[in-house]
Design an enzyme around this catalytic site. Structure first.
Site, mmCIF file in Angstrom:
data_model
loop_
_atom_site.group_PDB
_atom_site.id
_atom_site.type_symbol
_atom_site.label_atom_id
_atom_site.label_comp_id
_atom_site.label_asym_id
_atom_site.label_seq_id
_atom_site.Cartn_x
_atom_site.Cartn_y
_atom_site.Cartn_z
ATOM 1 N N LYS A 1 0.823 -1.221 0.000
ATOM 2 C CA LYS A 1 0.000 0.000 0.000
ATOM 3 C C LYS A 1 0.854 1.267 0.000
ATOM 4 C CE LYS A 1 -4.272 -2.149 1.248
ATOM 5 N NZ LYS A 1 -5.275 -2.531 2.241
ATOM 6 N N ARG B 1 -2.970 -10.362 4.827
ATOM 7 C CA ARG B 1 -3.380 -10.363 3.415
ATOM 8 C C ARG B 1 -2.216 -9.802 2.595
ATOM 9 N NH1 ARG B 1 -5.794 -7.087 -0.286
ATOM 10 N NH2 ARG B 1 -7.405 -8.026 -1.587
HETATM 11 N N1 HH2 Z 1 -7.260 -4.286 0.891
HETATM 12 C C1 HH2 Z 1 -7.623 -4.298 -0.405
HETATM 13 C C2 HH2 Z 1 -8.697 -5.091 -0.833
HETATM 14 N N2 HH2 Z 1 -9.379 -5.860 0.041
HETATM 15 N N3 HH2 Z 1 -9.717 -6.656 2.234
HETATM 16 C C3 HH2 Z 1 -9.391 -6.650 3.534
HETATM 17 N N4 HH2 Z 1 -10.066 -7.405 4.415
HETATM 18 N N5 HH2 Z 1 -8.358 -5.874 4.002
HETATM 19 C C4 HH2 Z 1 -7.608 -5.086 3.184
HETATM 20 O O1 HH2 Z 1 -6.689 -4.382 3.682
HETATM 21 C C5 HH2 Z 1 -7.949 -5.058 1.796
HETATM 22 C C6 HH2 Z 1 -9.033 -5.870 1.351
HETATM 23 C C7 HH2 Z 1 -6.868 -3.465 -1.383
HETATM 24 O O2 HH2 Z 1 -5.786 -4.163 -1.938
HETATM 25 P P1 HH2 Z 1 -5.821 -4.890 -3.369
HETATM 26 O O3 HH2 Z 1 -6.852 -5.965 -3.392
HETATM 27 O O4 HH2 Z 1 -4.458 -5.349 -3.718
HETATM 28 O O5 HH2 Z 1 -6.175 -3.732 -4.374
HETATM 29 P P2 HH2 Z 1 -7.488 -3.334 -5.148
HETATM 30 O O6 HH2 Z 1 -8.539 -2.963 -4.163
HETATM 31 O O7 HH2 Z 1 -7.049 -2.170 -5.997
HETATM 32 O O8 HH2 Z 1 -7.936 -4.508 -5.984
#
Ligand code: HH2
Length: 300
Positions: free
Chosen positions: A241, A276
């Site tokens: 992040k 995660r």
């Molecule tokens: N962060 C993201 C998405 N889902 N779920 C939980 N429980 N906690 C988190 O910190 C979290 C999440 C964002 O990361 P990412 O999936 O890599 O990116 P994007 O939302 O752009 O797909």
């Protein structure tokens, strides 16, 4: 004798152990660190958008993450990055369902979680074999979600988010971020239980980067133990992040592995159970060391 004393100090008590595990079928996850590998079947995720839209490539990536030590694969069909627009619900389900089915055909023992706030998508994913629901809105996104999860008797991740993805990073403000996030999650857990969700299935997540400045994220990490003290397993999601990049100078999200590892090791020290991550191997090895310190290494 000295070593024995040290070991006693490092070994956690049974109430910590029992409040930091989650059952999935006949398996128990936690209290040692559990890696959740991120699988974004999206064109626009912040660090890997477009990489895994092809189901075959997505399944191959999931397999690699499982081989590297992920216990859970978190499949998402909509990006929630800052500034993102919602994906149409049918499109979200169309992206994730074939990938879940194919992954479980190849790896039947894999535990899949579905990253969605929509009950329709969650239902289709559970039908396809997903076992955990990851709701970044903590049951505020869809009034049908609580009943679905209660009926499915599956683990549920409740995450804190201030505002919504489109606008959440525009000047987020708190009086006391740690207290407000903790109180919010305690209230959402209460709401979930009142709606029929089994208390032992609830996981809490401070929502790193969701309506938070770097200072807010760091305060939540520093004081993560106050969230752990609520008695639910805690998930920490700092992987790649932007606050990590701001601190380390790594502008490219993929270059933020070392900073992510540092944050996760601290989160483990504060009592987090679920992590995660995009980069499974680096985090697994670092967290194995952190857990050995937390628990006491059997061969010392
Ligand atoms: N962060 C993201 C998405 N889902 N779920 C939980 N429980 N906690 C988190 O910190 C979290 C999440 C964002 O990361 P990412 O999936 O890599 O990116 P994007 O939302 O752009 O797909």
């Amino acid at each position: 004798m000295r070593i024995k004393k040290e070991k006693t100090r490092n070994t956690r008590n049974s109430s910590f152990e029992s409040s930091n595990t989650i059952g999935v079928g006949d398996r128990t996850l936690g209290p040692d660190p559990v890696l959740m590998g991120v699988l974004n079947v999206t064109p626009d995720s912040f660090s890997d958008g477009g990489d895994f839209l092809d189901p075959e490539v997505a399944v191959a990536h999931a397999t690699t993450m499982l081989d590297e030590g992920a216990r859970i694969i978190d499949v998402g069909g909509e990006s929630t990055r800052p500034g993102s627009d919602p994906t149409p619900p049918e499109e979200e389900a169309r992206r994730v369902v074939p990938v879940i089915r194919e992954m479980l055909t190849e790896r039947p023992a894999a535990i899949v979680s579905i990253d969605t706030y929509r009950a329709g998508t969650a239902e289709a994913a559970l039908e396809a074999g997903a076992r955990i629901v990851n709701d970044v809105t903590a049951l505020r996104g869809d009034p049908r979600m609580a009943a679905l999860v209660a009926d499915a008797r599956c683990p549920l991740i409740l995450m804190h988010m201030l505002g919504e993805p489109k606008t959440m990073q525009r000047d987020p403000r708190y009086g006391d971020v740690v207290r407000e996030v903790r109180d919010f999650l305690a209230a959402r857990a209460g709401h979930a239980v009142a709606a029929g969700v089994q208390e032992e299935n609830i996981i809490l997540d401070p929502g790193i980067g969701f309506g938070k400045t770097s200072e807010h994220n760091l305060a939540l990490l520093e004081h993560l133990d106050s969230l752990v003290a609520l008695g639910f397993p805690v998930l920490f999601g700092a992987s790649r992040k932007s606050f990590i990049g701001k601190i380390t100078g790594a502008e490219e999200a993929r270059e933020r592995v070392f900073g992510t590892v540092a944050a996760n090791v601290i989160a483990c020290d504060r009592g987090a159970t679920f992590f995660r991550v995009h980069d499974v191997r680096a985090n697994r090895e670092a967290l194995a060391v952190a857990a050995a310190v937390r628990r006491g290494w059997p061969h010392l």
